[in-house]
Design an enzyme around this catalytic site. Structure first.
Site, short mmCIF file in Angstrom:
data_model
loop_
_atom_site.label_atom_id
_atom_site.label_comp_id
_atom_site.label_asym_id
_atom_site.label_seq_id
_atom_site.Cartn_x
_atom_site.Cartn_y
_atom_site.Cartn_z
N ASP A 12 0.79 -1.37 0.08
CA ASP A 12 0.00 0.06 -0.06
C ASP A 12 1.04 1.39 -0.08
O ASP A 12 0.45 2.25 0.51
CB ASP A 12 -0.92 -0.08 1.10
N HIS A 40 -4.30 -1.27 -5.97
CA HIS A 40 -4.16 -0.17 -5.78
C HIS A 40 -5.00 0.89 -6.82
O HIS A 40 -5.64 0.21 -7.84
CB HIS A 40 -2.81 0.48 -6.30
#
EC number: 6.3.4.4
Length: 432
Positions: A12, A40
């Protein structure tokens, strides 16, 4: 020429945004490991695209995209993701996507047993903690791959006489072993096999010998960008085992997951969030279970794209960064989400670990030790200024520059990009 984008923490970090920024310069974007457990978001012209399994080079209509042999593919999710991109205006994605014939297939029963395995591990765990799986069947698929009982894409698309019958027989054997292991769970193999008969024809035009595909591209001078999934601290060998994913998420996974020689790798870009986050269980030395952690979570909108789970938040851990840099060999760094720190008066940074007063020389491989470390922090002054409108590196507040310089000096790697906001253009670049 092959350049690589890798996550340096627990995922992340914002790898997709850097890939999106760079993709216009490349002929091919490739993924080498993982499956639809990654996640993402990329924003282009105000449209938000969520990527899980597919390479984010698909946002560039002039770029080819490859899922390498190290990727594991849940075929229904692949087509669902393609359809979602098409509905949002990205056309002909299926014509710009190539899939390795050697990639392993994730079946629905892999996903089902993923959750059963999680419960089993929780039951035998001393502290009753989950591994934190996404439940996407990634681990069980890599398990069948390692045990040499898995099914690969070429098994599915083979048109030779008897090939489908062989695929079906292997599928049934694989399902039988899962039921022997986990009990006779409710499942309809006929329905899944019928679906795969249809997927076979849809997949076939995309399937290539990926080893030849990528090495032929290299030989012909094509520029290739490898998009890493997850991050080094989730690597099956080098991460916080067993709270990791089931693939090699570092530089080694690039080589084995694509069949690329190390001598072809040029630049390795390490993506680093300006603080640290983690999804799921596992040790997290700089985690802040307090107002500071909640503030990071709120300002940073820290929720997983794949799971929707809240991300745990803490200060930047330079012990982790130095460890991942040692393994991955970053040539430059991309610091992301620096703007999340705008309102903090002081910003602690973790610089070393100790146990019982003894400073550790390296990152602990044993989770008992890692769970008992004391973190030494250096506290740096904040800048108390909105940086989201800044367009040049030199315009950053002095204390923001000092924060970045501290990182550079500690790990000995130059910072080439700095993320200053969620927008696509909110990325500062400087020559290094």
């Amino acid at each position: 020429m092959v350049n690589v984008v890798l996550g340096s923490q627990w995922g992340d970090e914002g790898k997709g945004k850097l890939v999106d920024l760079l993709v216009g310069k490349y002929d091919i974007v490739a993924r080498c490991a993982g499956g639809n457990n990654a996640g993402h978001t990329i924003v282009v012209n105000g449209i938000k695209y969520d990527f899980h399994m597919l390479p984010s080079g698909l946002v560039n209509p002039n770029c080819s995209n490859l899922l390498g042999n190290g990727v594991v593919i849940h075929v229904p999710s692949l087509f669902s993701e393609l359809n979602n991109l098409s509905e949002k205006g990205l056309k002909d994605c299926d014509k710009r996507l190539f899939i390795s014939s050697r990639a392993h297939i994730v079946f629905d029963f892999h996903q089902h047993t993923d959750k059963l395995r999680e419960l089993e591990l929780k039951g035998i765990s001393k502290d009753g903690k989950n591994i934190g799986t996404t439940g996407k069947g990634i681990g069980p698929t890599y398990s069948t791959k390692a045990s040499r009982s898995g099914l690969r894409v070429h098994h599915l698309v083979n048109d030779q006489p008897g090939a489908w019958e062989e695929f079906e027989a292997k599928y049934r054997r694989l399902l039988k072993t899962r039921r022997e292991r986990y009990g006779d769970f409710e499942y309809d193999p006929e329905e899944e096999l019928n679906r795969y008969k249809k997927y076979k024809e849809l997949l076939k035009p995309m399937v290539v010998d990926s080893v030849f595909f990528i090495n032929n591209a290299i030989a012909n001078g094509k520029k290739i960008l490898v998009e890493g999934a997850n991050a080094l601290m989730l690597d099956i060998d080098f991460g916080t085992y067993p709270f990791v994913t089931s693939s090699s998420t570092g530089i080694g996974g690039v080589i084995t997951g694509l069949g690329v020689s190390p001598r072809h790798i040029n630049e390795v870009y390490g993506v680093v969030k300006a603080y640290t986050t983690r999804v799921g269980e596992g040790p997290f030395p700089t985690e802040q279970l307090n107002e500071q952690g909640e503030k990071l979570q709120t300002i940073g909108a820290e929720f997983g794209v794949t799971t929707g789970r809240k991300r745990r938040c803490g200060w930047l851990d330079l012990v982790v960064l130095k460890y991942s840099a040692m393994i991955n060999g970053y040539t430059s760094l991309n610091i992301t989400k620096l703007d999340v720190l705008d309102t903090f008066k002081e910003i602690p940074v973790g610089v070393s670990y100790s146990i019982n007063g003894k400073k550790l020389d390296s990152f602990p491989e044993d989770l008992i030790n890692l769970g008992n470390v004391d973190v030494e922090y250096v506290t740096l002054p904040g800048w108390d200024q909105d940086i989201t409108k800044i367009t040049e590196f030199d315009q950053l507040p002095e204390n923001a520059k000092k924060y970045l310089k501290f990182i550079e000096d500690f790990v000995g790697i130059p910072i080439e990009w700095v993320g200053t906001g969620p927008a696509r253009e909110s990325m500062l670049h400087r020559d290094v």
